[in-house]
Design an enzyme around this catalytic site. Sequence first.
Site, PDB file in Angstrom:
ATOM      1  N   SER A  53       0.702  -1.280  -0.081  1.00  0.00           N
ATOM      2  CA  SER A  53       0.060  -0.086  -0.074  1.00  0.00           C
ATOM      3  C   SER A  53       0.823   1.248   0.067  1.00  0.00           C
ATOM      4  CB  SER A  53      -1.034  -0.100   1.349  1.00  0.00           C
ATOM      5  OG  SER A  53      -0.148   0.122   2.571  1.00  0.00           O
TER       6      SER A  53
ATOM      7  N   LYS B 183       0.782   4.527   7.298  1.00  0.00           N
ATOM      8  CA  LYS B 183       0.126   5.609   5.912  1.00  0.00           C
ATOM      9  C   LYS B 183       1.041   6.840   5.984  1.00  0.00           C
ATOM     10  CE  LYS B 183      -3.054   2.223   4.904  1.00  0.00           C
ATOM     11  NZ  LYS B 183      -2.662   1.583   3.687  1.00  0.00           N
TER      12      LYS B 183
END
Length: 212
Positions: free
Chosen positions: A48, A103
């Site tokens: 990701s 993230k």
Amino acid sequence: MKKPEETDAAPKKKGALRENIEAIVVAVILALFIRTFVVQAFKIPSGSMKDTLLIGDHILVNKFIYGVKAPFIKKSIIPIKDPQHDDIIVFEFPEDPSKDFIKRVIGIPGDVIEIRNKKLFVNGSRVQNSHGVYKDPKIYAARAQPRDNLGPVTVPQGKLFVMGDNRDFSYDSRFWGFVDLVAVKGKAFIIYWSWDKENFGVRWSRLGHLLE
């Protein structure tokens, strides 16, 4: 009758054993202190954050930079600063706190976030940098899913809006909402090891790479 040297031997052995045990205990306590308050190692399990972080990268996370938190209650006892735009953070996944996610911070409290056909806007200004990459030419309408079209939404106080750098293949704030500031564990700052499982080899060029 025992010889003098024999009576002296037992205390010396006991002293050496005690010293070794004490050294081990101190080392364990020090390691736990460092892991809890200073720095912690994490392994990247998914793609990701490509191409910033690859599957098999091992990173160090600075846990002190956002303040010292009391264990278990996750309350800052020595606040330093909050996460800022573009910080790469590790946090407890809101849908399952037993899992850690990594993230990039896109929005901080008060920011207005909007995505229009994969174009990201923060407070009305287009965000263009080399971090976010798009690898899927498809564009989904907001009614289908929020990946490519979202908002505008305002980041509440005490929250963060985060996204993966691999924008088309990241399960992030676009889908499940905001991250609580108290759930943030720290800021990723360096890759100390990287293992390419597919090619069964070390990615030597990534070792010691500072994250931006």
